[in-house]
Scaffold this motif. Structure first.
Motif, PDB file in Angstrom:
ATOM      1  N   ASN A  89       0.860  -1.177   0.000  1.00 17.36           N
ATOM      2  CA  ASN A  89       0.000   0.000   0.000  1.00 17.36           C
ATOM      3  C   ASN A  89       0.899   1.230   0.000  1.00 17.36           C
ATOM      4  N   MET A  91       0.795   5.352  -0.096  1.00 18.54           N
ATOM      5  CA  MET A  91      -0.029   6.557  -0.033  1.00 18.54           C
ATOM      6  C   MET A  91       0.577   7.611  -0.954  1.00 18.54           C
ATOM      7  N   SER A 115      -3.175   4.790  -2.414  1.00 22.30           N
ATOM      8  CA  SER A 115      -4.221   5.417  -1.606  1.00 22.30           C
ATOM      9  C   SER A 115      -3.843   6.858  -1.260  1.00 22.30           C
ATOM     10  N   LEU A 171     -16.503   4.079   7.242  1.00 19.69           N
ATOM     11  CA  LEU A 171     -16.324   3.343   8.503  1.00 19.69           C
ATOM     12  C   LEU A 171     -14.914   2.792   8.687  1.00 19.69           C
ATOM     13  N   ALA A 240      -9.164  -4.574   7.366  1.00 17.59           N
ATOM     14  CA  ALA A 240      -7.936  -4.230   8.090  1.00 17.59           C
ATOM     15  C   ALA A 240      -8.093  -4.436   9.592  1.00 17.59           C
ATOM     16  N   PHE A 255      -0.340  -2.652  21.250  1.00 22.88           N
ATOM     17  CA  PHE A 255      -1.192  -2.090  20.185  1.00 22.88           C
ATOM     18  C   PHE A 255      -2.456  -2.950  20.063  1.00 22.88           C
ATOM     19  N   GLY A 336     -10.518   1.025  12.782  1.00 26.01           N
ATOM     20  CA  GLY A 336     -11.795   1.157  12.084  1.00 26.01           C
ATOM     21  C   GLY A 336     -12.941   1.209  13.083  1.00 26.01           C
TER      22      GLY A 336
HETATM   23  C1  LIG Z   1      -4.246   0.741  12.039  1.00 23.35           C
HETATM   24  C2  LIG Z   1      -4.635   1.125  10.631  1.00 23.35           C
HETATM   25  C3  LIG Z   1      -3.689   1.691   9.807  1.00 23.35           C
HETATM   26  C4  LIG Z   1      -4.028   2.001   8.472  1.00 23.35           C
HETATM   27  N1  LIG Z   1      -3.059   2.497   7.660  1.00 23.35           N
HETATM   28  C5  LIG Z   1      -3.327   2.703   6.357  1.00 23.35           C
HETATM   29  C6  LIG Z   1      -2.288   3.106   5.458  1.00 23.35           C
HETATM   30  O1  LIG Z   1      -1.125   3.235   5.832  1.00 23.35           O
HETATM   31  N2  LIG Z   1      -2.637   3.348   4.167  1.00 23.35           N
HETATM   32  C7  LIG Z   1      -3.926   3.172   3.718  1.00 23.35           C
HETATM   33  O2  LIG Z   1      -4.194   3.373   2.543  1.00 23.35           O
HETATM   34  N3  LIG Z   1      -4.913   2.776   4.548  1.00 23.35           N
HETATM   35  C8  LIG Z   1      -4.644   2.514   5.829  1.00 23.35           C
HETATM   36  N4  LIG Z   1      -5.643   2.048   6.666  1.00 23.35           N
HETATM   37  C9  LIG Z   1      -6.961   1.725   6.079  1.00 23.35           C
HETATM   38  C10 LIG Z   1      -7.063   0.213   5.761  1.00 23.35           C
HETATM   39  O3  LIG Z   1      -6.148  -0.161   4.783  1.00 23.35           O
HETATM   40  C11 LIG Z   1      -8.461  -0.259   5.308  1.00 23.35           C
HETATM   41  O4  LIG Z   1      -8.786   0.117   4.011  1.00 23.35           O
HETATM   42  C12 LIG Z   1      -9.612   0.134   6.194  1.00 23.35           C
HETATM   43  O5  LIG Z   1      -9.239   0.264   7.525  1.00 23.35           O
HETATM   44  C13 LIG Z   1     -10.703  -0.905   6.046  1.00 23.35           C
HETATM   45  O6  LIG Z   1     -11.672  -0.796   7.023  1.00 23.35           O
HETATM   46  P1  LIG Z   1     -11.703  -1.779   8.298  1.00 23.35           P
HETATM   47  O7  LIG Z   1     -10.516  -1.433   9.102  1.00 23.35           O
HETATM   48  O8  LIG Z   1     -13.003  -1.439   8.945  1.00 23.35           O
HETATM   49  O9  LIG Z   1     -11.658  -3.195   7.818  1.00 23.35           O
HETATM   50  C14 LIG Z   1      -5.337   1.760   7.989  1.00 23.35           C
HETATM   51  C15 LIG Z   1      -6.289   1.207   8.863  1.00 23.35           C
HETATM   52  C16 LIG Z   1      -5.953   0.879  10.163  1.00 23.35           C
HETATM   53  C17 LIG Z   1      -6.996   0.244  11.042  1.00 23.35           C
END
Ligand SMILES: Cc1cc2nc3c(=O)[nH]c(=O)nc-3n(C[C@H](O)[C@H](O)[C@H](O)COP(=O)(O)O)c2cc1C
Length: 373
Positions: A89, A91, A115, A171, A240, A255, A336
């Motif tokens: 991933n 950003m 992203s 969400l 995630a 964590f 999330g």
């Molecule tokens: C602890 C954490 C760190 C995340 N870091 C990133 C990240 O570095 N880059 C990104 O595109 N999304 C990041 N996300 C978003 C996740 O990739 C994911 O798309 C999203 O959380 C999905 O929803 P869910 O957590 O409800 O399953 C992060 C989410 C969490 C929970």
């Protein structure tokens, strides 16, 4: 592992055995440990690249070189642990995103999830032939039907339609692609964003004969949720939060404990110094920041293009690194909206098995419901 009745997710020539992508989680929450564990279960494991070089000796003096080396090591480590499908991933808000993209491609990553930014144009340094030769597939992560439509049209013009799109709803955890007002708008749901995008993706397929798989993310927690979205026509899901409380997740035990201990009221929308809202587990660090406290830091590199370094009350990179290492006096955990429902730590294998049986139960009852109509 089988998720019966799902038509099969296909991203380019990659066909995961299960329709689950593990969402990239920075800083350091999803590295080779978690990503390889998911890939070993037939899903797509994703290494987050934000701050990936932080253990390298030159992280402070040469961030770009440190991140490049850190990323390469992590991809190679994951490869040594799985024959499954691996992604990273990246950003777009990271100032060294181009260097990370190239490194990931040159190290033979299967899929790059782009992203935190709208990639209306691919960077001019990235020639389409170079992307094609690398064998790597590009998947933007987007938060609206409008953005998806524009990306489909623009990438089609450059003869590189996206290999799939991840639609991330309100969400989700981490930085969000919505304003605070949008986050309060009841009409802005993952379901609505998906329906609208799906309509356009269907037209796109009819017009050009190109199917772009749609993957939904944000708040997907159970096998029942997976079944519901696949029933609506999604090709896969990205999850995630659910994968944090696993033994294989790369974060410190503390964590994971934050997830086990948090309550629904602890999940807060915060204003990140990056200029985007984010969802996190509230704690003393965040309360102090809200009360106006400034957390001292030095910024040798502006690692995020959109960071307002002069006015930022704290360094988000540092706060997330501290949290990854279990120091919550100086950091906080992104999470999330369903994090409060996480109540035990499991192995990825057990978790995927339970998602599968919930999915199969939900599928069976939706079939029964159709028969009874
Ligand atoms: C602890 C954490 C760190 C995340 N870091 C990133 C990240 O570095 N880059 C990104 O595109 N999304 C990041 N996300 C978003 C996740 O990739 C994911 O798309 C999203 O959380 C999905 O929803 P869910 O957590 O409800 O399953 C992060 C989410 C969490 C929970």
């Amino acid at each position: 592992m089988s998720f019966d009745g799902h038509p099969g997710l296909r991203i380019g020539n990659f066909e995961p055995g299960i329709p689950i992508i593990q969402g990239g989680m920075g800083v350091g929450i999803s590295l080779s440990g978690l990503a390889s564990a998911i890939a070993n279960q037939g899903g797509i494991g994703v290494i987050a690249t934000a701050g990936i070089g932080y253990l390298e000796p030159d992280f402070v003096t040469d961030l770009e070189a440190a991140n490049r080396r850190g990323l390469k090591k992590e991809i190679m480590k994951a490869r040594s642990m799985t024959d499954g499908i691996l992604g990273v991933n990246i950003m777009l808000a990271l100032s060294d995103h181009l260097s990370l993209i190239k490194t990931a491609m040159d190290t033979g990553i299967d899929i790059i999830f782009l992203s935190a930014g709208l990639p209306f144009r691919l960077p001019s340094e990235l020639k389409i032939e170079y992307i094609r030769d690398s064998g790597t597939r590009l998947v933007p992560v987007l938060s609206s039907a409008r953005a998806s439509r524009l990306i489909l049209e623009k990438w089609k013009k450059i003869d590189y339609p996206p290999d799939a799109i991840v639609l991330e709803g309100p969400l989700a955890g981490g930085h969000l692609g919505f304003s605070r007002n949008q986050l309060e708008d009841k009409e802005i749901t993952l379901e609505n964003i998906f329906r609208e995008t799906k309509q356009f993706a269907n037209h796109f397929e009819q017009r050009h004969g190109i199917k772009v798989p749609l993957i939904v993310a944000g708040g997907i927690f159970s096998g029942g949720d997976i079944c519901r979205f696949l029933d609506m026509g999604a090709d896969g899901v990205q999850m995630a939060t659910r994968f944090v409380a696993t033994y294989e997740c790369d974060a410190d035990e503390e964590f994971k404990r934050q997830y086990l201990d948090c309550r629904v009221e602890d999940l807060k929308i915060i204003d990140s110094p990056v200029g985007l809202p984010g969802r996190a587990i509230d704690n003393q660090f965040l309360q102090q920041v809200r009360a106006g406290e400034k957390k001292p830091y030095e910024c040798p590199w502006k690692c995020l293009k959109t960071c307002d370094v002069a006015n930022a009350p704290y360094c988000i990179g540092k706060a997330l690194r501290e949290a990854k290492d279990g120091n919550f006096d100086d950091g906080f955990a992104f999470a999330g909206s369903n994090a409060y429902r996480v109540n035990s730590i499991t192995h990825v294998r057990e978790l995927v098995e339970s998602l599968e049986s919930e999915y199969n139960l939900a599928l069976e009852s939706s079939r029964q419901a159709v028969l009874l109509k």
